[in-house]
Design a protein around this motif. Structure first.
Motif, PDB file in Angstrom:
ATOM      1  N   LEU A 248      17.531  24.327  46.181  1.00  0.00           N
ATOM      2  CA  LEU A 248      17.689  22.678  45.712  1.00  0.00           C
ATOM      3  C   LEU A 248      17.152  21.897  45.693  1.00  0.00           C
ATOM      4  O   LEU A 248      15.111  22.308  46.278  1.00  0.00           O
ATOM      5  N   VAL A 249      16.937  21.264  44.196  1.00  0.00           N
ATOM      6  CA  VAL A 249      15.830  20.021  44.397  1.00  0.00           C
ATOM      7  C   VAL A 249      16.354  19.090  44.311  1.00  0.00           C
ATOM      8  O   VAL A 249      17.708  18.519  44.043  1.00  0.00           O
ATOM      9  N   ASP A 250      15.847  18.306  44.132  1.00  0.00           N
ATOM     10  CA  ASP A 250      15.370  17.320  43.347  1.00  0.00           C
ATOM     11  C   ASP A 250      14.983  16.382  41.625  1.00  0.00           C
ATOM     12  O   ASP A 250      13.648  17.516  41.889  1.00  0.00           O
ATOM     13  N   GLU A 251      14.536  15.474  41.386  1.00  0.00           N
ATOM     14  CA  GLU A 251      13.591  14.914  40.434  1.00  0.00           C
ATOM     15  C   GLU A 251      11.757  15.676  40.945  1.00  0.00           C
ATOM     16  O   GLU A 251      11.150  15.582  39.939  1.00  0.00           O
ATOM     17  N   GLU A 252      11.560  14.866  42.667  1.00  0.00           N
ATOM     18  CA  GLU A 252       9.882  15.399  42.427  1.00  0.00           C
ATOM     19  C   GLU A 252       9.850  16.942  42.890  1.00  0.00           C
ATOM     20  O   GLU A 252       8.614  16.380  41.759  1.00  0.00           O
ATOM     21  N   LEU A 253      10.750  17.805  42.747  1.00  0.00           N
ATOM     22  CA  LEU A 253      10.564  19.042  42.658  1.00  0.00           C
ATOM     23  C   LEU A 253      10.139  19.023  41.516  1.00  0.00           C
ATOM     24  O   LEU A 253      10.029  19.950  40.522  1.00  0.00           O
ATOM     25  N   LEU A 254      11.647  19.220  40.329  1.00  0.00           N
ATOM     26  CA  LEU A 254      11.386  19.528  39.242  1.00  0.00           C
ATOM     27  C   LEU A 254      10.424  19.161  38.278  1.00  0.00           C
ATOM     28  O   LEU A 254       9.936  19.779  36.999  1.00  0.00           O
ATOM     29  N   THR A 255       9.920  18.079  38.552  1.00  0.00           N
ATOM     30  CA  THR A 255       8.979  17.230  38.340  1.00  0.00           C
ATOM     31  C   THR A 255       7.539  18.466  38.676  1.00  0.00           C
ATOM     32  O   THR A 255       6.853  18.737  37.341  1.00  0.00           O
ATOM     33  N   LEU A 256       7.378  18.972  39.450  1.00  0.00           N
ATOM     34  CA  LEU A 256       6.210  20.066  39.789  1.00  0.00           C
ATOM     35  C   LEU A 256       6.448  20.749  39.242  1.00  0.00           C
ATOM     36  O   LEU A 256       5.762  22.285  38.280  1.00  0.00           O
ATOM     37  N   LEU A 257       7.821  22.124  38.656  1.00  0.00           N
ATOM     38  CA  LEU A 257       8.090  23.227  38.431  1.00  0.00           C
ATOM     39  C   LEU A 257       8.343  22.520  36.062  1.00  0.00           C
ATOM     40  O   LEU A 257       7.500  23.713  36.335  1.00  0.00           O
ATOM     41  N   ASP A 258       7.900  21.685  36.233  1.00  0.00           N
ATOM     42  CA  ASP A 258       8.165  21.576  35.010  1.00  0.00           C
ATOM     43  C   ASP A 258       6.621  21.531  34.469  1.00  0.00           C
ATOM     44  O   ASP A 258       6.847  21.708  33.264  1.00  0.00           O
ATOM     45  N   SER A 259       5.461  21.008  35.594  1.00  0.00           N
ATOM     46  CA  SER A 259       4.908  20.489  35.026  1.00  0.00           C
ATOM     47  C   SER A 259       3.906  21.727  34.196  1.00  0.00           C
ATOM     48  O   SER A 259       4.587  22.916  34.407  1.00  0.00           O
ATOM     49  N   ASP A 260       3.155  21.131  33.223  1.00  0.00           N
ATOM     50  CA  ASP A 260       2.164  22.593  32.464  1.00  0.00           C
ATOM     51  C   ASP A 260       1.102  23.083  34.203  1.00  0.00           C
ATOM     52  O   ASP A 260       0.864  22.777  34.303  1.00  0.00           O
ATOM     53  N   THR A 261       1.481  23.845  32.995  1.00  0.00           N
ATOM     54  CA  THR A 261       0.663  25.409  33.792  1.00  0.00           C
ATOM     55  C   THR A 261      -0.141  26.738  32.612  1.00  0.00           C
ATOM     56  O   THR A 261       0.569  26.439  31.298  1.00  0.00           O
ATOM     57  N   THR A 262      -1.746  27.350  32.593  1.00  0.00           N
ATOM     58  CA  THR A 262      -2.591  27.677  31.770  1.00  0.00           C
ATOM     59  C   THR A 262      -1.532  28.813  32.346  1.00  0.00           C
ATOM     60  O   THR A 262      -2.568  30.484  31.276  1.00  0.00           O
ATOM     61  N   ALA A 263      -0.477  29.794  33.397  1.00  0.00           N
ATOM     62  CA  ALA A 263      -0.403  30.801  33.720  1.00  0.00           C
ATOM     63  C   ALA A 263       0.182  31.556  32.337  1.00  0.00           C
ATOM     64  O   ALA A 263       1.419  30.761  31.935  1.00  0.00           O
ATOM     65  N   VAL A 264       0.251  32.762  31.513  1.00  0.00           N
ATOM     66  CA  VAL A 264       0.357  33.080  30.392  1.00  0.00           C
ATOM     67  C   VAL A 264       1.518  33.615  30.596  1.00  0.00           C
ATOM     68  O   VAL A 264       2.318  33.402  29.650  1.00  0.00           O
ATOM     69  N   ALA A 265       2.446  34.011  31.958  1.00  0.00           N
ATOM     70  CA  ALA A 265       3.433  34.316  32.142  1.00  0.00           C
ATOM     71  C   ALA A 265       4.482  33.434  32.546  1.00  0.00           C
ATOM     72  O   ALA A 265       5.394  33.955  33.000  1.00  0.00           O
TER      73      ALA A 265
END
Length: 508
Positions: A248-265
């Motif tokens: 279950l998510v809100d906009e704050e959690l979605l922002t964290l999940l959408d944030s850029d990452t260098t994890a290649v997978a």
């Protein structure tokens, strides 16, 4: 996402020494704090917890969160919910918070608040096999296993083959059932992240068929799917299965999940819909210094080397038997873990003389097993030996040995969360400990008392086949499938038998 990953052997928690090395390395690299993200399994809790305690004594800022997102069980388990694929979402969100400069305490607080809003359930067409071992359970060609674990553990329900839509509907019904104590609280209008995870052996064609069915089923229930992730996130070797994770998510959690990452997978989220509704955009451990011999005390008995050799021989001879017992309740590696410890002890005996005092011997063995054995067994034996060593530091007469055994058992119960009657190695050890209390009596006969203690331990180990498991991986298995004694209890009783045989033999 993650700064470091500590890996153990297949389906085995890493050793404390490896975890400490990672923590120290991260500290040396400049980290102001370290968060350990640990899935809820006994071995992981024990080994990471021990490493955390040690790191904190070194002045390192370390905290830990335990992830339990399993929704398989209708009733609450003493051992808690297992950590499954939802852990990967925690990795992503915690990493994004750390990258944004959020402090360690605040990250722990915010991640902990998310845990109750997440659930995972798996289903499979097949078991898996630890390399070199047989499958952990058997399925007919037309059967499916629901609610299984990521280490090859059997599930909570077996069903006949069905279509993808039927399977997904059944999974979501189970995950959201009001009578399920570990359910995800979904209501029409809820916004969720969906993870469709390949447990190892599915093709992408099959995986995306399941994903389509999941999206269709959720939207038909009025659930808004904010993001969908499809791929191999947390596998169980070659298991031909899939798990669904809902968060279950809100906009704050979605922002964290959408944030850029260098994890290649890490994949980009898929925006799937069957209704056409537009989606939102989405340093190595140092060896402890051995204290020199105390001339005022009697050195370690010459029997000690022979006792350890007997224990190692016994564990190596029981390797396949213990693996077979463990296949019914876990991942089938109990014998391998004990054999690994036996080989480590043999190499240790060949490389150096024994410590002079019993407490030094126990402390050294504890360090060795924590580094080389791994798994929950390594942590539990390490705890036992460490606590017992402290009781033997000031005295090592017969009465002190009884107190040392009690101290070791108490430490295992404190950190492991199990108790006598939970179908674990504690059943054997506690039965022996009751008999060993006779060592406190004047003129107690060590061999007679120990012989009786070993008999009671073996009887207790055998009786575990009639017990309901309440701790460890076996607690997730239906009692109807636990027809054999607990492998940990059998191993503990066998070790005590080897100690007795070593003391009865004459050293060369």
């Amino acid at each position: 996402m993650l700064t470091a990953v500590v890996a153990g052997l297949v389906f085995t928690s890493p050793a404390v020494g490896s975890i400490l090395t990672a923590i120290r390395t991260v500290k040396q690299a400049g980290a102001v704090g370290t968060l350990l993200i640990v899935k809820n399994y006994t071995g992981d809790r024990l080994n990471f917890g021990l490493a955390l305690e040690q790191a904190q004594t070194e002045g390192i800022s370390v905290q830990m969160v335990i992830i339990g997102d399993d929704t398989a069980f209708a009733t609450k388990k003493k051992a808690g919910r297992r950590g499954l694929c939802g852990t990967v979402l925690i990795h992503k969100m915690a990493g994004a918070l750390a990258e944004a400069g959020v402090g360690l305490n605040e990250i722990v607080h915010r991640i902990s608040a998310v845990l109750g809003a997440m659930g995972t359930l798996g289903i499979s067409l097949s078991p898996c096999s630890v390399p070199g071992s047989r499958p952990t359970f058997q399925l007919a060609d037309d059967e499916l296993e629901l609610g299984l674990g990521i280490h090859g553990e059997a599930g909570v329900h077996r069903m006949r083959m069905a279509s993808a839509d039927q399977i997904v509907n059944l999974m979501l019904d189970h995950m959201t059932n009001p009578s399920n104590a570990s359910r995800v609280h979904l209501r029409p209008g809820s916004s969720v992240v969906l993870v469709v995870n390949n447990l190892g052996g599915l093709s992408y064609l099959e995986l995306n068929i399941v994903a389509g069915s999941a999206v269709h089923c959720l939207e038909s229930r009025g659930i808004h799917i904010a993001r969908t992730f499809v791929g191999s996130f947390m596998t169980a070797l070659e298991m031909a299965g899939v798990s669904l994770t809902l968060l279950l998510v809100d906009e704050e959690l979605l922002t964290l999940l959408d944030s850029d990452t260098t994890a290649v997978a890490w994949p980009k989220p898929i925006r799937m819909s069957v209704t056409g509704h537009k989606r939102q955009r989405a340093v190595p451990k140092e060896n402890p210094k051995e204290e020199g011999p105390d001339p005022a005390r009697v050195p370690t008995s010459p029997h000690m080397r022979l006792v350890l050799e007997c224990v190692c021989s016994k564990m190596l001879s029981l390797q396949e038997q213990l693996n077979e017992l463990d296949r019914a309740a876990g991942d089938g590696d109990c014998g391998n873990t004990h054999a690994q410890a036996a080989i480590a002890i043999q190499n240790w005996l060949d490389a150096r003389p024994l410590p002079e005092r019993p407490y030094q011997l126990f402390s050294s063995l504890a360090t060795l097993l924590l580094e080389k054995m791994g798994g929950s067994s390594g942590a539990l034996y390490g705890l036992f030996l460490t606590a017992a060593a402290q009781s033997l530091r000031t005295d090592d007469d017969l009465a002190a040995w009884s107190l040392a055994v009690d101290a070791g058992i108490n430490a295992m119960m404190l950190y492991g969360g199990a108790a006598p009657g939970d179908r674990t190695m504690l059943d054997s050890l506690c039965a022996a400990a009751k008999e060993l209390k006779a060592l406190k009596k004047p003129k107690a006969n060590l061999m007679q008392v120990l012989d009786k203690a070993v008999q009671e331990a073996e009887a207790a180990a055998e009786s575990t086949k009639n017990m309901e498991a309440a701790a460890g991986r076996a607690s997730y298995i239906s009692s109807a499938r636990l027809e054999q004694p607990d492998p940990g209890a059998v191993a503990a009783a066998a070790i005590l038998r080897a100690v007795l045989e070593g003391l009865q033999a004459k050293p060369e």
